[in-house]
Design a protein around this motif. Structure first.
Motif, mmCIF file in Angstrom:
data_model
loop_
_atom_site.group_PDB
_atom_site.id
_atom_site.type_symbol
_atom_site.label_atom_id
_atom_site.label_comp_id
_atom_site.label_asym_id
_atom_site.label_seq_id
_atom_site.Cartn_x
_atom_site.Cartn_y
_atom_site.Cartn_z
ATOM 1 N N GLN A 2 6.736 -1.436 -8.353
ATOM 2 C CA GLN A 2 7.405 -0.748 -7.249
ATOM 3 C C GLN A 2 6.481 -0.756 -6.045
ATOM 4 O OE1 GLN A 2 10.554 0.917 -6.943
ATOM 5 N NE2 GLN A 2 9.932 0.983 -4.821
ATOM 6 N N LEU A 5 6.250 1.465 0.359
ATOM 7 C CA LEU A 5 6.298 0.837 1.671
ATOM 8 C C LEU A 5 5.552 1.585 2.763
ATOM 9 C CD1 LEU A 5 9.926 -0.544 1.605
ATOM 10 C CD2 LEU A 5 7.793 -1.779 1.277
ATOM 11 N N GLN A 28 9.914 -4.653 -6.566
ATOM 12 C CA GLN A 28 11.072 -3.886 -6.098
ATOM 13 C C GLN A 28 10.741 -3.268 -4.745
ATOM 14 O OE1 GLN A 28 12.272 -0.762 -8.740
ATOM 15 N NE2 GLN A 28 14.186 -0.425 -7.662
ATOM 16 N N THR A 29 11.552 -3.620 -3.740
ATOM 17 C CA THR A 29 11.297 -3.142 -2.376
ATOM 18 C C THR A 29 12.473 -2.397 -1.759
ATOM 19 O OG1 THR A 29 12.109 -5.164 -1.368
ATOM 20 C CG2 THR A 29 9.753 -5.089 -1.904
ATOM 21 N N GLY A 30 13.635 -2.471 -2.379
ATOM 22 C CA GLY A 30 14.832 -1.880 -1.792
ATOM 23 C C GLY A 30 15.740 -2.912 -1.147
ATOM 24 N N LEU A 31 15.219 -4.124 -0.910
ATOM 25 C CA LEU A 31 15.993 -5.226 -0.342
ATOM 26 C C LEU A 31 15.596 -6.500 -1.074
ATOM 27 C CD1 LEU A 31 17.893 -6.373 1.911
ATOM 28 C CD2 LEU A 31 15.794 -6.787 3.222
ATOM 29 N N THR A 77 9.745 -4.049 7.073
ATOM 30 C CA THR A 77 10.862 -3.235 6.595
ATOM 31 C C THR A 77 11.844 -2.845 7.684
ATOM 32 O OG1 THR A 77 9.570 -1.211 6.854
ATOM 33 C CG2 THR A 77 9.529 -2.273 4.690
ATOM 34 N N ALA A 100 15.987 -5.625 -5.204
ATOM 35 C CA ALA A 100 16.319 -4.369 -4.529
ATOM 36 C C ALA A 100 15.882 -3.225 -5.396
ATOM 37 C CB ALA A 100 17.801 -4.294 -4.226
#
Length: 100
Positions: A2, A5, A28-31, A77, A100
């Motif tokens: 994870q 950011l 995993q970054t969210g996008l 980001t 994501a």
């Protein structure tokens, strides 16, 4: 792994992955990474040079830039053209490794 950011805006604060295996491990970054939002950048082995090359590639669509020479992935980001986070890795990182 994870990605947090709010870290990694310079080399000393970069997240470090010492055992990353592309195609097996994910970040995993969210996008999710795609062929459109990920760009390979060419630089020396120097972090600062890689960051300059990465930020030159950020264009509002590209949000991930990876320098294989420096072994670092940069993340923009908020699409402002400035790297907000970076990950140092001993293994290659491909866009499909970013989820994501």
């Amino acid at each position: 792994t994870q990605l947090v950011l709010d870290t990694g805006d310079n080399e000393a604060r970069s997240d470090r992955i010492v055992d990353f295996v592309s195609g097996t491990d994910t970040i995993q970054t969210g996008l999710a990474g795609t062929a459109d939002n990920f760009a390979p950048v060419f630089s020396t082995n120097d972090y600062a040079d890689a960051k300059t090359a990465a930020e030159a590639s950020f264009d509002g669509v590209v949000q991930y830039a990876y320098s294989a020479n420096a072994g670092v992935l940069f993340v923009d980001t908020n699409k402002d053209g400035i790297a907000d986070a970076s990950i140092l890795s001993n293994g290659a990182i491909a866009f499909a490794d970013i989820v994501a």
